[in-house]
Design an enzyme around this catalytic site. Structure first.
Site, PDB file in Angstrom:
ATOM      1  N   CYS A  26       0.833  -1.207   0.000  1.00  0.00           N
ATOM      2  CA  CYS A  26       0.000   0.000   0.000  1.00  0.00           C
ATOM      3  C   CYS A  26       0.866   1.256   0.000  1.00  0.00           C
ATOM      4  CB  CYS A  26      -0.916   0.029   1.225  1.00  0.00           C
ATOM      5  SG  CYS A  26      -2.083  -1.336   1.290  1.00  0.00           S
ATOM      6  N   ARG A  37      -8.155  -4.103  -2.807  1.00  0.00           N
ATOM      7  CA  ARG A  37      -7.681  -2.995  -3.646  1.00  0.00           C
ATOM      8  C   ARG A  37      -8.665  -2.750  -4.786  1.00  0.00           C
ATOM      9  NH1 ARG A  37      -2.548  -2.458  -1.655  1.00  0.00           N
ATOM     10  NH2 ARG A  37      -1.654  -4.437  -0.962  1.00  0.00           N
TER      11      ARG A  37
HETATM   12  C1  BEZ Z   1       0.521  -4.601   1.815  1.00  0.00           C
HETATM   13  O1  BEZ Z   1       1.731  -4.732   1.872  1.00  0.00           O
HETATM   14  O2  BEZ Z   1       0.008  -3.551   1.390  1.00  0.00           O
HETATM   15  C2  BEZ Z   1      -0.358  -5.713   2.249  1.00  0.00           C
HETATM   16  C3  BEZ Z   1       0.114  -7.004   2.188  1.00  0.00           C
HETATM   17  C4  BEZ Z   1      -0.692  -8.051   2.585  1.00  0.00           C
HETATM   18  C5  BEZ Z   1      -1.970  -7.806   3.067  1.00  0.00           C
HETATM   19  C6  BEZ Z   1      -2.446  -6.514   3.115  1.00  0.00           C
HETATM   20  C7  BEZ Z   1      -1.650  -5.463   2.691  1.00  0.00           C
END
Ligand code: BEZ
Length: 220
Positions: free
Chosen positions: A47, A124
């Site tokens: 993110c 997402r």
């Molecule tokens: C992330 O790195 O954005 C992420 C990774 C796994 C689950 C949720 C977010």
């Protein structure tokens, strides 16, 4: 859990919420395009790279009358701490609001929870919303894989090009490349394309498969 059936062509649900730039409503953005995107959670690595990429592309969206708007179920203090952390680490300021949706009501109304995910974590999603607040495109990515922000911008420009010129865009189209025109609806139109497409500004593979050029956005 009830999952929203929000789809392209539908009006977006309005909402009022707290964001990193103060209280906002979706309806505040009438007259602008909105790129409304959810993320699973603050302080997560994928993110973070997405928010940096959105920040770096923000001006391209602004130039096209589009507002970026993030959302997750994290609290507003969490969003603030995260964007400040991004600033301290990279020097990059996040130039668009991030909505806090602690109850998940907004995310639920936009269908931002995946039915197979048991946690209350938004996936997402990206909604491309037009100035009349109609959903024009929805992109859905898994939590494990970051979005291609250039593709979101490309799709926005493609939809705006369709609206402005009444044209279609072919596979892998990029701004500046020829666009496609809808097939003719009359026999006369068919014959005109078949006999002399150049005279009507078209380049055709067949009477139903034609291209034309439009002014390149940057040179207008
Ligand atoms: C992330 O790195 O954005 C992420 C990774 C796994 C689950 C949720 C977010």
């Amino acid at each position: 859990m009830e999952i929203s059936q929000l789809n392209i062509g539908m009006q977006v649900p309005d909402f009022a919420a707290l964001s990193t730039m103060g209280p906002i409503r979706m309806s505040d953005y009438k007259g602008k395009w909105v790129i409304f995107f959810s993320h699973p959670g603050d302080f997560t690595p994928v993110c973070t790279t997405e928010f940096i990429a959105f920040a770096q592309t923000n001006q391209d969206f602004v130039d096209r009358n589009a507002q970026l708007l993030g959302i997750s179920i994290d609290s507003n203090p969490s969003h603030l701490a995260w964007v400040y952390d991004i600033y301290l680490t990279t020097g990059i300021t996040i130039p668009f609001p991030i909505v806090s949706d602690r109850s998940g009501d907004i995310a639920r109304s936009y269908g931002m929870f995946a039915p197979d995910v048991t946690t209350q974590e938004t996936i997402r999603d990206v909604f491309i919303i037009d100035p009349l607040q109609t959903v024009r495109a929805i992109l859905i990515y898994p939590a494990t894989n970051g979005r291609n922000i250039n593709e979101i911008l490309r799709l926005l420009i493609a939809i705006q090009t369709t609206d402005e010129y009444g044209v279609l865009t072919p596979a892998n189209w990029e701004p500046g490349q020829p666009v496609m025109v809808p097939p003719p609806l009359t026999y006369e139109g068919l014959i005109r394309r078949e006999t002399d497409p150049e005279r009507i500004g078209l380049e055709c593979e067949d009477w139903w498969w034609c291209y034309r050029t439009i002014p390149f956005p940057e040179s207008e």
